[in-house]
Scaffold this motif. Structure first.
Motif, PDB file in Angstrom:
ATOM      1  N   TYR A 257       0.993  -1.392   0.234  1.00 28.11           N
ATOM      2  CA  TYR A 257      -0.183   0.106   0.123  1.00 28.11           C
ATOM      3  C   TYR A 257       0.663   1.602  -0.123  1.00 28.11           C
ATOM      4  CZ  TYR A 257      -3.954   3.337   1.144  1.00 28.11           C
ATOM      5  OH  TYR A 257      -4.576   4.341   1.682  1.00 28.11           O
TER       6      TYR A 257
ATOM      7  N   GLY B 139       0.850   5.551   0.991  1.00 28.65           N
ATOM      8  CA  GLY B 139      -0.116   6.503   1.789  1.00 28.65           C
ATOM      9  C   GLY B 139       1.151   6.918   2.713  1.00 28.65           C
TER      10      GLY B 139
ATOM     11  N   CYS C 260      -5.626   6.228   4.966  1.00 28.20           N
ATOM     12  CA  CYS C 260      -4.557   5.711   5.286  1.00 28.20           C
ATOM     13  C   CYS C 260      -4.613   4.597   6.043  1.00 28.20           C
ATOM     14  CB  CYS C 260      -3.176   6.399   5.188  1.00 28.20           C
ATOM     15  SG  CYS C 260      -2.575   6.816   3.641  1.00 28.20           S
TER      16      CYS C 260
ATOM     17  N   SER D  43      -5.192   4.764  -4.085  1.00 25.41           N
ATOM     18  CA  SER D  43      -5.653   3.974  -2.499  1.00 25.41           C
ATOM     19  C   SER D  43      -5.852   2.109  -2.493  1.00 25.41           C
ATOM     20  CB  SER D  43      -5.987   5.310  -1.705  1.00 25.41           C
ATOM     21  OG  SER D  43      -7.346   4.898  -2.808  1.00 25.41           O
TER      22      SER D  43
END
Length: 238
Positions: free
Chosen positions: A105, A107, A115, A203
């Motif tokens: 991921y 973020g 996040c 995201s």
């Protein structure tokens, strides 16, 4: 230049997850085009404009057989990303996570909603699986705000969710280039006229099976129960 949020806007995050003013298609493998919208973290343009949730479309993608994530039409090989881990040591993603189910991921730690929510959901999902399953899973968080997210900051933040989560950082140019390898739009942090900071980033969570190929991504609305359901299946090659 070190980035910081204006004291007059503590915790301000007017944009919702998956909101933004830009949309660009990103090629994944040979056939899949993913229209990803950067999640604007900070700033006020999107909400002021009254925009609703942006549409995230995955051409030729569909729910996987029995899976709750979204299956990519063309598997994505795990990129050989080389960044810096929370101990300040070089980290090669492909080598460090070889043979594991790897959830990646992009973020940043100052984000007040999408996040931390994503990290919390993954951690909660993992807590619903067995210890044997958890040992086979690696969760990697790549910061999109490297000036503020030092290795020490990443360690402190990620430990709140799960001490086994790995945080990676590097230069803005490195991270942007590496995000492109995942088909994830990332833009350098920028300061708005009101003094707040905007950090735009895609995201989704990309799940690489133990064989090093990503066949599944997780978008908005995925719950801890969904992760708990899918993770054992992904470990078996679903």
């Amino acid at each position: 230049m070190r980035l910081s949020r204006s004291p007059s806007h503590p915790g301000r995050h007017p944009r919702r997850p998956h909101l933004g003013t830009r949309r660009r298609p990103v090629a994944v493998g040979l056939a899949l085009l993913v229209a990803l919208v950067a999640a604007g973290c900070g700033g006020s343009a999107s909400k002021a404009a009254g925009q609703g949730p942006a549409i995230v479309s995955l051409d030729d993608a569909s729910p996987g057989p029995g899976l709750r994530g979204t299956t990519l039409a063309t598997p994505m090989p795990k990129p050989d990303v080389a960044l810096t881990d929370m101990s300040g040591h070089p980290y090669r993603l492909r080598a460090a996570t070889a043979g594991k189910l790897t959830l990646v991921y992009f973020g940043y730690t100052h984000c007040p909603d999408v996040c931390p929510t994503t990290m919390a959901d993954i951690a909660a999902g993992l807590s619903q699986t067995s210890e044997a399953v958890r040992r086979q899973v690696s969760v990697v968080f790549v910061t999109t705000d490297p000036d503020r997210d030092t290795p020490a900051v990443l360690r402190s933040w990620l430990t709140q969710f799960d001490p086994t989560f790995v945080g990676l950082t590097g230069t803005t140019a490195q991270i942007t280039a590496d995000a492109d390898k995942f088909g994830i739009p990332v833009e350098p942090p920028r300061r708005e006229a009101d003094g707040s900071w905007v950090v735009d980033h895609g995201s989704q969570v990309t799940a690489f099976n133990p064989d090093g190929l990503a066949r599944t991504v997780y978008l908005a609305g995925v719950t801890p129960a969904d992760y708990a359901h899918d993770i054992p299946m992904l470990l078996k090659g679903a």
